[in-house]
Design a protein around this motif. Sequence first.
Motif, PDB file in Angstrom:
ATOM      1  N   ILE A 190      -4.127   8.505  -8.053  1.00  0.00           N
ATOM      2  CA  ILE A 190      -3.915   8.405  -6.608  1.00  0.00           C
ATOM      3  C   ILE A 190      -2.520   7.832  -6.354  1.00  0.00           C
ATOM      4  CG2 ILE A 190      -4.718   7.311  -4.481  1.00  0.00           C
ATOM      5  CD1 ILE A 190      -7.525   7.265  -5.693  1.00  0.00           C
ATOM      6  N   GLY A 191      -1.775   8.470  -5.476  1.00  0.00           N
ATOM      7  CA  GLY A 191      -0.447   7.970  -5.119  1.00  0.00           C
ATOM      8  C   GLY A 191      -0.514   6.560  -4.566  1.00  0.00           C
ATOM      9  N   ILE A 192       0.593   5.846  -4.663  1.00  0.00           N
ATOM     10  CA  ILE A 192       0.617   4.448  -4.255  1.00  0.00           C
ATOM     11  C   ILE A 192       1.697   4.214  -3.205  1.00  0.00           C
ATOM     12  CG2 ILE A 192       2.233   3.761  -6.075  1.00  0.00           C
ATOM     13  CD1 ILE A 192       0.611   1.149  -6.341  1.00  0.00           C
ATOM     14  N   ARG A 193       1.407   3.334  -2.266  1.00  0.00           N
ATOM     15  CA  ARG A 193       2.376   2.944  -1.244  1.00  0.00           C
ATOM     16  C   ARG A 193       3.089   1.665  -1.679  1.00  0.00           C
ATOM     17  NH1 ARG A 193      -2.351   3.851   1.765  1.00  0.00           N
ATOM     18  NH2 ARG A 193      -2.610   1.599   1.941  1.00  0.00           N
ATOM     19  N   ASN A 194       4.298   1.513  -1.215  1.00  0.00           N
ATOM     20  CA  ASN A 194       5.056   0.296  -1.510  1.00  0.00           C
ATOM     21  C   ASN A 194       4.639  -0.787  -0.527  1.00  0.00           C
ATOM     22  OD1 ASN A 194       6.863  -1.656  -2.271  1.00  0.00           O
ATOM     23  ND2 ASN A 194       8.711  -0.463  -1.850  1.00  0.00           N
ATOM     24  N   CYS A 195       3.801  -1.697  -0.984  1.00  0.00           N
ATOM     25  CA  CYS A 195       3.294  -2.774  -0.128  1.00  0.00           C
ATOM     26  C   CYS A 195       3.957  -4.115  -0.419  1.00  0.00           C
ATOM     27  CB  CYS A 195       1.780  -2.902  -0.296  1.00  0.00           C
ATOM     28  SG  CYS A 195       0.860  -1.439   0.207  1.00  0.00           S
ATOM     29  N   GLU A 196       5.053  -4.101  -1.174  1.00  0.00           N
ATOM     30  CA  GLU A 196       5.751  -5.357  -1.474  1.00  0.00           C
ATOM     31  C   GLU A 196       6.410  -5.894  -0.206  1.00  0.00           C
ATOM     32  OE1 GLU A 196       5.563  -6.918  -4.267  1.00  0.00           O
ATOM     33  OE2 GLU A 196       4.504  -5.350  -5.365  1.00  0.00           O
ATOM     34  N   LYS A 197       6.055  -7.115   0.156  1.00  0.00           N
ATOM     35  CA  LYS A 197       6.565  -7.715   1.389  1.00  0.00           C
ATOM     36  C   LYS A 197       7.644  -8.763   1.147  1.00  0.00           C
ATOM     37  CE  LYS A 197       2.178  -7.023   3.813  1.00  0.00           C
ATOM     38  NZ  LYS A 197       1.057  -7.667   4.568  1.00  0.00           N
ATOM     39  N   ASP A 198       7.789  -9.212  -0.102  1.00  0.00           N
ATOM     40  CA  ASP A 198       8.782 -10.253  -0.366  1.00  0.00           C
ATOM     41  C   ASP A 198      10.171  -9.693  -0.616  1.00  0.00           C
ATOM     42  OD1 ASP A 198       8.263  -9.040  -2.752  1.00  0.00           O
ATOM     43  OD2 ASP A 198       7.612 -10.849  -3.807  1.00  0.00           O
ATOM     44  N   GLY A 199      10.292  -8.368  -0.703  1.00  0.00           N
ATOM     45  CA  GLY A 199      11.601  -7.753  -0.913  1.00  0.00           C
ATOM     46  C   GLY A 199      12.030  -7.675  -2.357  1.00  0.00           C
ATOM     47  N   GLU A 200      11.271  -8.262  -3.285  1.00  0.00           N
ATOM     48  CA  GLU A 200      11.629  -8.226  -4.698  1.00  0.00           C
ATOM     49  C   GLU A 200      11.258  -6.863  -5.285  1.00  0.00           C
ATOM     50  OE1 GLU A 200      13.216 -10.407  -6.480  1.00  0.00           O
ATOM     51  OE2 GLU A 200      13.406 -11.856  -4.840  1.00  0.00           O
ATOM     52  N   PRO A 201      12.166  -6.262  -6.059  1.00  0.00           N
ATOM     53  CA  PRO A 201      11.864  -4.931  -6.621  1.00  0.00           C
ATOM     54  C   PRO A 201      10.835  -4.973  -7.747  1.00  0.00           C
ATOM     55  CG  PRO A 201      13.982  -5.707  -7.395  1.00  0.00           C
ATOM     56  CD  PRO A 201      13.519  -6.702  -6.375  1.00  0.00           C
ATOM     57  N   THR A 202      10.702  -6.112  -8.427  1.00  0.00           N
ATOM     58  CA  THR A 202       9.771  -6.212  -9.557  1.00  0.00           C
ATOM     59  C   THR A 202       8.936  -7.477  -9.442  1.00  0.00           C
ATOM     60  OG1 THR A 202      11.471  -7.325 -10.891  1.00  0.00           O
ATOM     61  CG2 THR A 202      11.280  -4.921 -11.116  1.00  0.00           C
ATOM     62  N   THR A 203       7.844  -7.483 -10.208  1.00  0.00           N
ATOM     63  CA  THR A 203       6.931  -8.627 -10.258  1.00  0.00           C
ATOM     64  C   THR A 203       6.695  -8.991 -11.713  1.00  0.00           C
ATOM     65  OG1 THR A 203       5.828  -7.851  -8.263  1.00  0.00           O
ATOM     66  CG2 THR A 203       4.656  -9.487  -9.568  1.00  0.00           C
ATOM     67  N   ALA A 204       6.675 -10.289 -12.009  1.00  0.00           N
ATOM     68  CA  ALA A 204       6.484 -10.743 -13.384  1.00  0.00           C
ATOM     69  C   ALA A 204       5.021 -10.605 -13.783  1.00  0.00           C
ATOM     70  CB  ALA A 204       6.922 -12.198 -13.524  1.00  0.00           C
ATOM     71  N   VAL A 205       4.795 -10.216 -15.056  1.00  0.00           N
ATOM     72  CA  VAL A 205       3.449 -10.109 -15.603  1.00  0.00           C
ATOM     73  C   VAL A 205       2.987 -11.493 -16.026  1.00  0.00           C
ATOM     74  CG1 VAL A 205       2.028  -9.068 -17.403  1.00  0.00           C
ATOM     75  CG2 VAL A 205       3.878  -7.756 -16.352  1.00  0.00           C
ATOM     76  N   ALA A 206       1.765 -11.817 -15.674  1.00  0.00           N
ATOM     77  CA  ALA A 206       1.222 -13.126 -16.039  1.00  0.00           C
ATOM     78  C   ALA A 206       1.144 -13.267 -17.558  1.00  0.00           C
ATOM     79  CB  ALA A 206      -0.155 -13.309 -15.416  1.00  0.00           C
ATOM     80  N   ASP A 207       1.452 -14.472 -18.064  1.00  0.00           N
ATOM     81  CA  ASP A 207       1.395 -14.827 -19.499  1.00  0.00           C
ATOM     82  C   ASP A 207       2.474 -14.144 -20.324  1.00  0.00           C
ATOM     83  OD1 ASP A 207      -0.891 -16.322 -18.865  1.00  0.00           O
ATOM     84  OD2 ASP A 207      -2.239 -14.628 -19.299  1.00  0.00           O
ATOM     85  N   LEU A 208       3.391 -13.418 -19.676  1.00  0.00           N
ATOM     86  CA  LEU A 208       4.506 -12.809 -20.394  1.00  0.00           C
ATOM     87  C   LEU A 208       5.801 -13.208 -19.694  1.00  0.00           C
ATOM     88  CD1 LEU A 208       3.093  -9.216 -21.076  1.00  0.00           C
ATOM     89  CD2 LEU A 208       3.267 -11.114 -22.702  1.00  0.00           C
ATOM     90  N   ASP A 209       6.671 -13.884 -20.414  1.00  0.00           N
ATOM     91  CA  ASP A 209       7.853 -14.476 -19.787  1.00  0.00           C
ATOM     92  C   ASP A 209       8.899 -13.451 -19.385  1.00  0.00           C
ATOM     93  OD1 ASP A 209       6.713 -16.967 -20.135  1.00  0.00           O
ATOM     94  OD2 ASP A 209       7.665 -17.268 -22.107  1.00  0.00           O
TER      95      ASP A 209
END
Length: 359
Positions: A190-209
């Motif tokens: 299923i296609g996805i919408r861009n719902c990022e509201k903080d303006g950051e292009p990426t998000t860090a993965v938990a437990d991975l630095d």
Amino acid sequence: MYDADTLLDELDDVVTSHEEEEDEEEKDAADEPKKSSGEEEKNTRSRRKETKAEKKARQKKRASAEREERRNEKAKDGKQIGRRRDVDADWGAKTYRSKGKDGAVRMKTVFWFGFELHMIVDAVYELPLAIDVTPASYGEVPQVKKLIAHLAERHPELIERCKLLLGDRGYDDTELITMLWDELGIKPVIGIRNCEKDGEPTTAVADLDNVVYDFEGTVYCVCMKTGEQRKMSFGGFEKDRDTLKYRCPMKDCSAACASAGCCGSEGSVRIKLDEDRRVFTPLARSSYAWDRECKKRSSVERVNSRFDVSFCFEHHFTRGDKKMKLRVGLAAVVMCAMALGRIRANQPDKMRSLIAPVG
């Protein structure tokens, strides 16, 4: 003393002067009607101009009065008042987004009054499996959930054989994606919408630095010394762990890395689906298989086109929810019946055709 000749001459002068006065009065009287007739013509012309200008207004006023009189008569008799209209349909809207060559995003919103057709379609054979008709304002996600539940109840064998469910961004919903995999074992594409509201292009993965991902599910490895981002390649889905495996670009592509030897993601990493159920799906969004399966969504558009064009639902004059459902249901029955006829006539290559002769 006046003699007879003098009296006759004076009398003749009086008569002549009197005749001249009468001639002048008749002439004046003859001129006056001409002037008055000219003024009347001007007034008549002005009245004609006013009549033409006000003609439509008077006609509308008269027609409105007649309609009002008919309404009052119908109201006295207890009949329906006004024009016949569709009380089941309503207004719907759909926004289309496209990106131009200059990178600018353009949006176009289309409005329509009527109904909306919701379908689950076999992407291989291009046949409708489940359909429903609702007013145009109804959302797509609640209706597809109902169709899936109905299909699972009436034809569970189809759900068991189903491996993927394809859909556009209109079906981007966390609950739907979770239900498909956790309850039915179907991989959502299923296609996805861009719902990022903080303006950051990426998000860090938990437990991975040093591992991040964007809203489309593309995973990147960040060099701990230079800060450079490199795309990690998809290594497969581990069903027993519900994790996606990604390989380090240094190992996979033999790329040089300044932080080699001290990187925590050297080799490969595993990302759980629970990290973000919308972004991370059993079939990874960044994989080649995802792009290949997405192309099959065009089969759904072809089925929609057959309903709109071949069965004339794009410009229909059907009013009422019951009539609309009946007509759409009959159209779906015709499509499936013709496909069955092609198979029995040993013409499986023509089972999608609505016009080729059977036999």
